[in-house]
Design an enzyme around this catalytic site. Structure first.
Site, short mmCIF file in Angstrom:
data_model
loop_
_atom_site.label_atom_id
_atom_site.label_comp_id
_atom_site.label_asym_id
_atom_site.label_seq_id
_atom_site.Cartn_x
_atom_site.Cartn_y
_atom_site.Cartn_z
N ASN A 12 0.70 -1.09 0.09
CA ASN A 12 0.03 0.20 0.04
C ASN A 12 1.04 1.29 -0.08
O ASN A 12 1.53 1.68 1.08
CB ASN A 12 -1.03 -0.06 1.27
CG ASN A 12 -1.83 1.23 1.19
OD1 ASN A 12 -1.83 1.98 0.30
ND2 ASN A 12 -2.42 1.22 2.45
N LYS A 14 -0.10 4.22 -0.45
CA LYS A 14 -0.63 5.52 -0.07
C LYS A 14 -0.26 6.75 -1.07
O LYS A 14 -0.52 6.31 -2.01
CB LYS A 14 -0.38 5.73 1.42
CG LYS A 14 -0.30 4.52 2.30
CD LYS A 14 -0.31 4.90 3.85
CE LYS A 14 -0.24 3.69 4.59
NZ LYS A 14 -0.30 3.85 5.98
N HIS A 99 -9.72 0.76 4.32
CA HIS A 99 -8.39 1.09 4.94
C HIS A 99 -8.88 2.34 6.19
O HIS A 99 -9.86 3.24 5.94
CB HIS A 99 -7.53 1.62 4.05
CG HIS A 99 -6.28 1.71 4.73
ND1 HIS A 99 -5.75 2.97 5.48
CD2 HIS A 99 -5.26 0.96 4.77
CE1 HIS A 99 -4.68 2.51 5.95
NE2 HIS A 99 -4.11 1.62 5.43
N GLU A 101 -7.24 4.67 7.11
CA GLU A 101 -6.84 6.24 6.95
C GLU A 101 -8.25 6.59 5.93
O GLU A 101 -8.90 7.85 6.11
CB GLU A 101 -5.69 6.45 5.89
CG GLU A 101 -4.42 6.20 6.80
CD GLU A 101 -3.31 5.76 6.35
OE1 GLU A 101 -3.04 5.69 5.02
OE2 GLU A 101 -2.47 5.09 7.05
N GLU A 171 -5.66 -4.88 10.48
CA GLU A 171 -4.97 -3.84 10.65
C GLU A 171 -5.16 -2.86 12.02
O GLU A 171 -5.92 -1.96 11.73
CB GLU A 171 -4.78 -2.85 9.48
CG GLU A 171 -4.44 -3.46 8.18
CD GLU A 171 -3.82 -2.36 7.12
OE1 GLU A 171 -2.50 -2.54 6.77
OE2 GLU A 171 -4.37 -1.79 6.84
N GLY A 177 1.93 2.60 10.75
CA GLY A 177 2.61 3.50 10.57
C GLY A 177 3.37 4.25 12.03
O GLY A 177 3.79 5.23 11.99
N SER A 215 3.08 -1.69 10.38
CA SER A 215 4.60 -1.68 10.89
C SER A 215 5.17 -3.08 10.39
O SER A 215 6.16 -3.34 11.14
CB SER A 215 4.75 -1.21 12.37
OG SER A 215 4.22 -0.05 12.53
C1 PEP Z 1 -1.12 0.33 6.08
O1 PEP Z 1 -1.46 1.50 5.88
O2 PEP Z 1 -2.02 -0.43 5.27
C2 PEP Z 1 0.04 -0.25 6.65
C3 PEP Z 1 -0.15 -1.50 7.06
O3 PEP Z 1 1.01 0.91 6.92
P1 PEP Z 1 2.50 0.63 7.47
O4 PEP Z 1 3.08 -0.52 7.23
O5 PEP Z 1 3.09 1.76 7.31
O6 PEP Z 1 2.14 0.35 9.20
#
Ligand code: PEP
Length: 251
Positions: A12, A14, A99, A101, A171, A177, A215
């Site tokens: 992803n 983003k 997601h 976000e 998630e 993040g 992460s």
């Molecule tokens: C995501 O936003 O789907 C995600 C897993 O981000 P990160 O790996 O940066 O935590």
């Protein structure tokens, strides 16, 4: 014995990388993959909308491209949106839905997420449906009730015959993040819970992948991928570096 499923790796991106940066990215990525077998692994890149067709043109069919967004209508006056038909005609076969976000920054509610899930599956797109609790829900011990509600709302009207087109991404928002990864116990427990809930909804869970995101990086991927009921990962920050994303896929 848990069924063997192809591991799923989603990148992803983003709102990151431009055409020139993506070109450099794939030069490195292709070299890394030149001698690598992709058997039993499904890899899907979710770049910004602007890069979808370009990235699709970079790959053979082993690597797929997905959109971070689409709108659940055929066509028309929906400024700023893209349709399932537009994506499919350009070879974009996957979409991300729900997601955290988009739920928080774009105010996407469960009702829109449900419409997107139904529309995508009925229009031949494959979906990665994201779910996850925030820190206060986890600290209050309400995470399972919360995730169950998200899952039920998104999937209760889905025909179980669509199972093979569905990937569920767990998630936890507090792990996205932040560098804070859920523990193996937390991940394993939630993935098993998701598996049981999918079965209760009538899905054949040997066809649905349940992946973890939050992460994931080149150092922790191996351990995460060895947890029972974890069928892959959704990777944000670490997928922006081709070497790190390759290490995760190779873990
Ligand atoms: C995501 O936003 O789907 C995600 C897993 O981000 P990160 O790996 O940066 O935590």
């Amino acid at each position: 014995m848990l069924p063997m499923k192809n591991k799923f790796f989603g990148a992803n991106w983003k709102m990151n990388l431009t055409t020139s940066k993506a070109t450099d990215y794939f030069k490195t990525f292709e070299k890394l993959f030149a001698t690598h077998s992709l058997t039993h692994k499904d890899i899907v890149f979710f770049p910004p909308m602007q890069l979808l067709a370009f990235i699709h043109s970079q790959f053979n069919q082993n690597i797929k491209v997905g959109s971070q967004n689409f709108y659940p209508q055929k066509q028309g006056a929906f400024t700023g949106e893209v349709s399932a038909d537009m994506l499919l005609e350009d070879g974009i076969s996957w979409v991300l839905i729900g997601h955290s976000e988009r739920r928080s920054h774009l105010q996407e509610q469960d009702s829109l997420i449900k419409q997107k899930v139904l529309w995508a599956l009925e229009n031949n797109l494959n979906i990665v449906l994201c779910c996850g609790e925030d820190l206060s829900i986890r600290e209050n011990g309400q995470e399972k009730t919360f995730i169950q509600k998200q899952l039920l709302s998104a999937l209760e009207e889905v025909n179980p015959s669509h199972a093979s087109k569905i990937v569920i991404a767990y998630e936890p928002i507090w792990a996205i993040g932040t560098g804070k990864v859920a523990t193996s116990e937390q991940i394993g427990e939630m993935h098993q819970f998701l598996d049981h809930n999918l079965s209760s909804l009538g899905f054949n869970t040997s066809l649905i992948r349940i992946i973890y995101g939050g992460s994931v990086n080149a150092q922790n991927a191996k351990e995460i991928l060895s947890i029972p009921y974890v069928d892959g990962t959704l990777v944000g920050s670490a997928s922006l570096n081709p070497k790190d994303f390759f290490t995760i896929i190779d873990a």
